[in-house]
Enzyme design. Structure first.
Site, mmCIF file in Angstrom:
data_model
loop_
_atom_site.group_PDB
_atom_site.id
_atom_site.type_symbol
_atom_site.label_atom_id
_atom_site.label_comp_id
_atom_site.label_asym_id
_atom_site.label_seq_id
_atom_site.Cartn_x
_atom_site.Cartn_y
_atom_site.Cartn_z
ATOM 1 N N LYS A 13 0.881 -1.059 -0.028
ATOM 2 C CA LYS A 13 0.160 0.090 -0.037
ATOM 3 C C LYS A 13 0.988 1.109 -0.043
ATOM 4 O O LYS A 13 0.655 2.262 -0.781
ATOM 5 C CB LYS A 13 -0.873 -0.065 1.131
ATOM 6 N N ARG A 88 -9.994 0.401 8.323
ATOM 7 C CA ARG A 88 -9.534 -0.896 8.369
ATOM 8 C C ARG A 88 -10.529 -1.747 9.330
ATOM 9 O O ARG A 88 -10.444 -2.905 9.773
ATOM 10 C CB ARG A 88 -8.292 -0.886 9.356
ATOM 11 N N ARG A 122 11.763 -5.218 5.795
ATOM 12 C CA ARG A 122 11.628 -3.929 5.312
ATOM 13 C C ARG A 122 12.499 -2.819 5.907
ATOM 14 O O ARG A 122 12.869 -2.799 7.151
ATOM 15 C CB ARG A 122 10.068 -3.438 5.202
ATOM 16 N N ARG A 153 10.736 -0.582 11.140
ATOM 17 C CA ARG A 153 9.849 -0.288 12.033
ATOM 18 C C ARG A 153 9.835 -1.228 13.237
ATOM 19 O O ARG A 153 10.149 -2.421 13.118
ATOM 20 C CB ARG A 153 8.725 -0.272 11.326
ATOM 21 N N ARG A 164 -0.416 -8.860 13.290
ATOM 22 C CA ARG A 164 -1.263 -7.743 12.253
ATOM 23 C C ARG A 164 -1.891 -8.612 11.291
ATOM 24 O O ARG A 164 -2.733 -8.295 10.661
ATOM 25 C CB ARG A 164 0.149 -6.886 11.832
#
Ligand code: AP5
Ligand code: MG
Length: 211
Positions: A13, A88, A122, A153, A164
């Site tokens: 996203k 969400r 990431r 992160r 998640r």
């Protein structure tokens, strides 16, 4: 155009949003980025959000909806915006219907087996928010786009990623039906082809719409 980007954590996203924002000149509004900025600045919202984001749980709907409502009222949203990571939950989608008119929902479907490796590898730019993956960084520690420092992160660890993904399946995936019924869902498939491939497919659809 008012666009929502929908998809599981790691679907791409944010990666697509930065490109779409550049191409269409629309602000990229990521609720995750807003919470991380508040956490960094130690605001009351940040203190509250941290207790949820660290566990991979959703920040309560009332708080999140209020933040988005305020953000969409700003001048730069008048000609359209890209919502990344909001709504969400069904409650958030119903709240959004009361203060916004959404033209299209870009839904990125992706095989869950790709997501753990994507998220745990990431790295994100502290300055512009661009996402990278260690497999293509070649050891670089700064952003190719703006030179900012890259960081990992706090929620990109195996345990929090699993949480998640579970939250996505339980609370966010029902939005696919919600927006299909409204007739505004555009479906795409996320793969490990370079992000420009998916970007081209999304633009081809958005270019057909009135702006
Ligand atoms: P948020 O920041 O929105 O995180 P998320 O939904 O978990 O999504 P990600 O940002 O992890 O994934 P992405 O789809 O943007 O993937 P990316 O492009 O970076 O939310 C964080 C937290 O904030 C939530 O857990 C929650 O606590 C809270 N929150 C946020 N919104 C909320 C809301 N509305 N309500 C309540 N709470 C909320 O890509 C991932 C990786 O894949 C990168 O390394 C990238 O380089 C790589 N990649 C991308 N595309 C490709 C490709 N084509 N091929 C190979 N690799 C690729
Ligand atoms: Mg993101």
């Amino acid at each position: 155009m008012n666009i929502i980007l929908l998809g599981a954590p790691g679907a791409g996203k944010g990666t697509q949003a930065t490109r779409l924002s550049d191409r269409y000149g629309m602000p990229h509004i990521s609720t995750g980025d807003i919470f991380r900025e508040n956490i960094k600045n130690g605001t009351p919202i940040g203190l509250l959000a941290k207790s949820y984001t660290d566990k991979g749980q959703l920040v309560p709907d009332e708080v999140t909806c209020e933040i988005v409502k305020d953000r969409l009222a700003r001048e730069d949203c008048k000609k359209g915006y890209l919502l990344d990571g909001f709504p969400r939950t069904i409650v958030q989608a119903e709240a959004l219907d009361k203060f916004a008119k959404i033209d299209a929902v870009v839904n990125i479907n992706i095989d869950f087996s790709l997501l753990m490796a994507r998220l745990c590898g990431r790295r994100v730019c502290r300055e512009c928010g661009e996402s990278y993956h260690i497999s293509t960084l070649g050891g670089a520690t700064t952003c190719a786009r703006c030179g900012g420092e890259l960081y990992q992160r706090k929620d990109d660890n195996p345990e929090t990623v699993q949480s998640r993904l579970n939250v996505y399946k339980d609370q966010t995936a029902p939005l696919i039906d919600y927006y299909t019924r409204k007739g505004i869902l555009l479906n795409f498939t996320g793969t490990d082809d370079p992000p420009e491939v998916l970007f081209g497919q999304i633009c081809a659809e958005l270019d057909k719409m009135d702006r």
